[in-house]
Design a protein around this motif. Structure first.
Motif, PDB file in Angstrom:
ATOM      1  N   THR A  53       0.823  -1.208   0.000  1.00  0.00           N
ATOM      2  CA  THR A  53       0.000   0.000   0.000  1.00  0.00           C
ATOM      3  C   THR A  53       0.855   1.255   0.000  1.00  0.00           C
ATOM      4  O   THR A  53       2.070   1.180   0.052  1.00  0.00           O
ATOM      5  CB  THR A  53      -0.911   0.026   1.242  1.00  0.00           C
ATOM      6  OG1 THR A  53      -0.074   0.107   2.392  1.00  0.00           O
ATOM      7  CG2 THR A  53      -1.803  -1.185   1.312  1.00  0.00           C
ATOM      8  N   LEU A  54       0.199   2.394  -0.030  1.00  0.00           N
ATOM      9  CA  LEU A  54       0.894   3.678   0.018  1.00  0.00           C
ATOM     10  C   LEU A  54       1.632   3.807   1.344  1.00  0.00           C
ATOM     11  O   LEU A  54       2.734   4.342   1.412  1.00  0.00           O
ATOM     12  CB  LEU A  54      -0.121   4.813  -0.141  1.00  0.00           C
ATOM     13  CG  LEU A  54       0.462   6.164  -0.540  1.00  0.00           C
ATOM     14  CD1 LEU A  54       1.049   6.110  -1.936  1.00  0.00           C
ATOM     15  CD2 LEU A  54      -0.607   7.238  -0.479  1.00  0.00           C
ATOM     16  N   ALA A  55       1.027   3.281   2.404  1.00  0.00           N
ATOM     17  CA  ALA A  55       1.668   3.281   3.719  1.00  0.00           C
ATOM     18  C   ALA A  55       2.951   2.458   3.670  1.00  0.00           C
ATOM     19  O   ALA A  55       3.912   2.755   4.378  1.00  0.00           O
ATOM     20  CB  ALA A  55       0.711   2.724   4.757  1.00  0.00           C
ATOM     21  N   SER A  56       2.981   1.434   2.812  1.00  0.00           N
ATOM     22  CA  SER A  56       4.184   0.618   2.660  1.00  0.00           C
ATOM     23  C   SER A  56       5.337   1.450   2.140  1.00  0.00           C
ATOM     24  O   SER A  56       6.462   1.335   2.614  1.00  0.00           O
ATOM     25  CB  SER A  56       3.944  -0.519   1.675  1.00  0.00           C
ATOM     26  OG  SER A  56       2.735  -1.157   1.923  1.00  0.00           O
ATOM     27  N   LEU A  57       5.053   2.309   1.157  1.00  0.00           N
ATOM     28  CA  LEU A  57       6.074   3.173   0.587  1.00  0.00           C
ATOM     29  C   LEU A  57       6.649   4.094   1.651  1.00  0.00           C
ATOM     30  O   LEU A  57       7.856   4.305   1.720  1.00  0.00           O
ATOM     31  CB  LEU A  57       5.477   4.017  -0.542  1.00  0.00           C
ATOM     32  CG  LEU A  57       5.330   3.345  -1.900  1.00  0.00           C
ATOM     33  CD1 LEU A  57       4.688   4.301  -2.888  1.00  0.00           C
ATOM     34  CD2 LEU A  57       6.690   2.892  -2.434  1.00  0.00           C
TER      35      LEU A  57
END
Ligand SMILES: [Zn+2]
Length: 96
Positions: free
Chosen positions: A65-69
């Protein structure tokens, strides 16, 4: 500081079918050939089939997810800072 997980577990059984978009219609499908068995064994992908439209394919149980980035970015900054500190200590106190 909240969760710094890079990959988030998501059960495809509760996801929408990629074809007919029916929620919760996917169920696990058996690997049919060697290729699918290898994928199943060595990756986070599994075979799924849709009860409604018959769609069959691979779904990952882990999602990026974007949170992963953001997490990766934070880890890189921490890694970079540690490398700088180590270099500083080495050049200042050890290598003369
Ligand atoms: Zn479907």
């Amino acid at each position: 500081m909240n969760d710094l997980k890079i990959l988030i577990y998501r059960n495809p059984l509760f996801a929408k079918c990629p074809d007919c978009k029916t929620p919760g219609s996917l169920h696990r499908s058996r690997a049919r050939n060697a290729y699918e068995q290898i994928i199943k064994k060595f990756t986070f992908f599994n075979m799924y089939r849709c009860r409604e439209c018959g769609w069959r394919g691979m779904r990952s149980t882990l999602v990026f997810t974007l949170a992963s980035l953001k997490s990766i970015f934070i880890y890189l900054i921490i890694g970079g800072a540690v490398a700088l500190i180590v270099r500083f200590i080495l050049t200042k106190f050890i290598i003369k």
